[in-house]
Design an enzyme around this catalytic site. Structure first.
Site, PDB file in Angstrom:
ATOM      1  N   SER A 201       0.836  -1.195   0.000  1.00  0.00           N
ATOM      2  CA  SER A 201       0.000   0.000   0.000  1.00  0.00           C
ATOM      3  C   SER A 201       0.874   1.249   0.000  1.00  0.00           C
ATOM      4  O   SER A 201       1.589   1.501  -0.979  1.00  0.00           O
ATOM      5  CB  SER A 201      -0.944  -0.052   1.201  1.00  0.00           C
ATOM      6  OG  SER A 201      -1.959   0.906   1.102  1.00  0.00           O
TER       7      SER A 201
ATOM      8  N   HIS B 271      -8.441  -4.554  -1.084  1.00  0.00           N
ATOM      9  CA  HIS B 271      -7.116  -4.028  -0.744  1.00  0.00           C
ATOM     10  C   HIS B 271      -6.281  -5.048   0.019  1.00  0.00           C
ATOM     11  O   HIS B 271      -5.055  -5.005  -0.024  1.00  0.00           O
ATOM     12  CB  HIS B 271      -7.267  -2.750   0.080  1.00  0.00           C
ATOM     13  CG  HIS B 271      -5.991  -2.004   0.268  1.00  0.00           C
ATOM     14  ND1 HIS B 271      -5.224  -1.566  -0.787  1.00  0.00           N
ATOM     15  CD2 HIS B 271      -5.329  -1.621   1.396  1.00  0.00           C
ATOM     16  CE1 HIS B 271      -4.146  -0.939  -0.330  1.00  0.00           C
ATOM     17  NE2 HIS B 271      -4.192  -0.966   0.994  1.00  0.00           N
TER      18      HIS B 271
END
Length: 711
Positions: A567, A682
């Protein structure tokens, strides 16, 4: 080593190296078509890259062994049934194993749970529900209304996206409420106002969402009415990050709030009266709202703050009387807890009468119990440090709503998690432990400190095979952003979303490092502030310092170091690879941010401009341009071999970041690996099968690029 340059789609749009080196504007970027998430051409390219990666890595001898071992570890039914919530005298848990990859949400009595023989009652079988409804449901949690805990708001995600479907569930009947509250898939913000009313912020169409993709309006929705009639009580600006309502039960009092976030690091919080009107709280906008206890709202300061004649430093916990705020009086705050220079407050939770604070002290966890005195604003809160194993990572799993008990896990890289029941009086009691998954006597772990470019001491944990001498192939993982501290977890669950990769790497005779670089929360707000926006290079310098320290001490050697990040960590590893290709031989980039010129235009990217800067503002782009990974990629055979893993359904960090970086590698003729799952959001993996596969792919990749297979 493989060179993935056979893609016809990419070859047809390969630009010259000079053109690729610019890309400061959309017109200069030939790979914007890869941002079309479900585009036929883009997905065809993804399929080709996936196939090329699997063709090379799945035939490596370690792959099938690692995949099977990872799946066995992840599905081990001897895992701790962690409390996801405590509902009065009941405890809830989401259980995942080989037979239940998406999970079973279940409850047991707290007494049976404490005894070590919980008597579980299944409430929702997520796998069975998905089969019945023909949906790929991923569990995203339950919000049950205290103090009866009969009605719950269940969040289910289609495929693992951040967008959830909301349904009301009845604990007593074990069924969804046929005429209860429901919302379609959206990035909603929902909380209980009372038994028959919800705070709701959701996607209502044009004008209802912020530029970041989150709710801009807060409504009160009464049971049995159409949502179109829900009464609006608050709104934010379209440029805000989000706005939402929340409520906290404090004894017999339900305190309600609306929290508006103008930026990622600022909040304007108001009390909400029974009639829906609001009263602003006096918290500084950059303070973190933590919890409510005994009529006081407790917040953590993130900048210096004047309290009467004293200036309180960032990281301090302070409190305000909610009764005085509600009555319109001027409420002066008082101090609840001051961390030392080496400490950072990482978690705050409440039980019936106690405040539980988990602090990091040189990145080692400690648990402190705080009790309000009869006049807490005059004499402060009494505190007691709880007796738990030292030099460990401590996590508050849950606290009891009635009585004063905390449930915490304690673990280290070499010690599996143990769940402790920590009562307000008496010693902590270990009530469950995970089994050892490997022989810890074969390894050593030590905390070390590197010196960064500006003289800052940067902590890191180094794990190596016991008795190893000389430099070893080394994997360094870090994050360096958003105040998230990296603390050492058991080696089967290190922070890759890839299960036991670090363990497998060590078992093959290599070294693993977890670095606490600036940008995170290892030393509180200052540690984050020192890598914010124009100071971002400090986090990259810290990472280089750790790698250089390993080389200087003959623990690692240039070219045989892998940089890993997820991320925000994608910005990190992309930047360090561009800046020091001499030092790193590989990078693992998971669900990554990479193109910082366009990140604010992609999915939730606009919400992070307070962290990185606004690339549409020339002064911000001037410093971001210096380290943005995508813009600084260059041709050359010395580029570290990259492995990108991500999910098509990630609706937080756009898959276009990794796709476009892969296309650039391909145009430059550089080695890269790519694996994009179609589900998982995610977090990437939707179940243990996918997590195990990813761990095995990454191990095979590391071995080829910097491990024994690279020799």
């Amino acid at each position: 080593m493989p060179r993935f340059t056979t893609s016809l789609a990419a070859l047809s749009l390969v630009a010259s190296p000079i053109a690729l080196a610019a890309q400061d504007t959309d017109a200069e970027d030939p790979y914007i078509w890869l941002e079309e998430i479900q585009g036929e051409r883009a997905l065809a390219q993804v399929d080709e890259w996936n196939a090329a990666t699997e063709e090379v890595l799945t035939v490596q001898p370690e792959y099938p062994i690692a995949k099977a071992w990872a799946k066995q570890i992840l599905d081990d039914d001897r895992q701790i049934a962690m409390p996801s919530a405590i509902y009065g005298d009941m405890v809830a848990n989401l259980w995942r194993d080989a037979d239940n990859p998406r999970g079973i949400w279940r409850i047991a009595t707290l007494d049976s749970y404490r005894s070590g023989a919980p008597e579980w009652r299944t409430l929702i079988d997520v796998d069975a529900l998905g089969r019945e409804e023909g949906e790929s449901w991923v569990w995203h949690g339950a919000n049950c209304l205290a103090p009866e805990y009969r009605r719950c708001l269940i969040s289910l995600s289609p495929g693992g996206t951040d967008a959830d479907v909301l349904r009301e569930f009845d604990m007593a009947t074990g069924e969804f409420v046929s005429d209860g509250f429901t919302l379609p898939a959206a990035k909603s913000s929902v909380a209980w106002f009372d038994d028959d009313t919800l705070f709701v912020g959701t996607d209502e169409g044009e004008g209802s969402m912020t530029e970041s993709g989150y709710p801009r309006l807060v409504r009160l929705w009464d049971r049995g009415t159409d949502f179109s009639s829900a009464r609006q009580i608050a709104e934010g600006e379209v440029t805000d990050v989000s706005i939402g309502g929340l409520s906290v039960l404090d004894g017999e009092t339900r305190w309600r709030f609306v929290r508006r976030g103008p930026s990622f690091w600022t909040n304007q919080i108001s009390l909400v009266r029974d009639d829906g009107s609001t009263v602003p709280l006096p918290l500084p906008e950059d303070a973190d709202f933590e919890t409510v206890l005994d009529g006081y709202v407790i917040a953590k300061l993130n900048s210096a703050f004047e309290t009467g004649s004293t200036t309180e430093q960032p990281g301090t916990l302070v409190a305000w009387s909610l009764d005085r705020v509600m009555d319109g009086e001027t409420a002066e705050p008082f101090v609840v807890f001051r961390p030392t220079e080496s400490q950072a407050v990482e978690q705050v939770a409440t039980s019936e009468n106690k405040l539980w604070v988990k602090v990091l002290d040189d990145v080692s966890g400690k648990l402190i119990e705080l009790t309000p005195t009869a006049s807490p604003n005059a004499t402060g809160w009494t505190q007691r440090a709880m007796d738990l194993p030292a030099n460990s990572t401590i996590q508050i799993a849950e606290t009891s709503g009635k009585g004063d008990t905390a449930y915490v896990t304690v673990e280290s890289m070499l010690t599996p998690p143990t769940l402790y029941e920590v009562p307000s009086q008496g010693p902590a009691l270990a009530i469950a432990s995970e089994p050892a998954q490997f022989d810890a006597s074969k390894f050593t772990v030590e905390q070390k400190f590197a010196t960064s470019k500006d003289g800052t001491k940067v902590p890191y944990y180094l794990a190596r095979p016991k008795g190893a001498t000389g430099p070893l192939p080394t994997l360094i993982h870090a994050y360096g952003g958003f105040r998230n501290a990296q603390t050492p977890k058991y080696l089967t669950a290190e922070p890759y979303r890839s299960g036991p990769l670090s363990l497998f790497w060590l078992e093959e005779g290599n070294a693993y490092v977890l670095a606490g670089i600036r940008g995170g929360g290892e030393y509180g707000p200052r540690w984050h502030e020192e890598a914010l926006r124009e100071k971002r290079q400090n986090s990259f310098d810290d990472f280089h310092a750790v790698a250089d320290d390993l080389v200087a001490n003959r623990l690692a050697e240039p070219g045989r170091i892998a940089a890993s990040g997820r991320s925000n960590g994608g910005v990190l590893v992309g930047a360090v690879a561009n800046q020091r290709p001499d030092l790193y031989g590989a990078i693992i980039s998971g669900s990554p941010l990479i193109d910082m010129r366009r990140y604010n235009q992609l999915l939730a990217g606009a919400s992070w401009m307070a962290e990185y800067g606004n690339p549409d503002v020339p002064a911000d782009w001037a410093y971001m341009r210096e380290w943005s990974p995508y813009q600084n990629m260059r041709e050359g055979a010395d580029a570290p071999a990259a492995f990108y893993y991500l999910s098509t359904l990630d609706d937080r960090v756009h898959p276009g970041h990794a796709r476009k970086a892969a296309a650039k590698h391909e145009a430059f003729g550089q080695t890269f690996y790519y694996h994009e799952y179609k589900e998982g959001g995610h977090s990437v993996g939707a179940d243990h099968e996918e997590d195990a596969k990813r761990a095995a792919l990454l191990l095979a990749y590391l071995n080829r690029e910097i491990g024994r297979g690279a020799e």
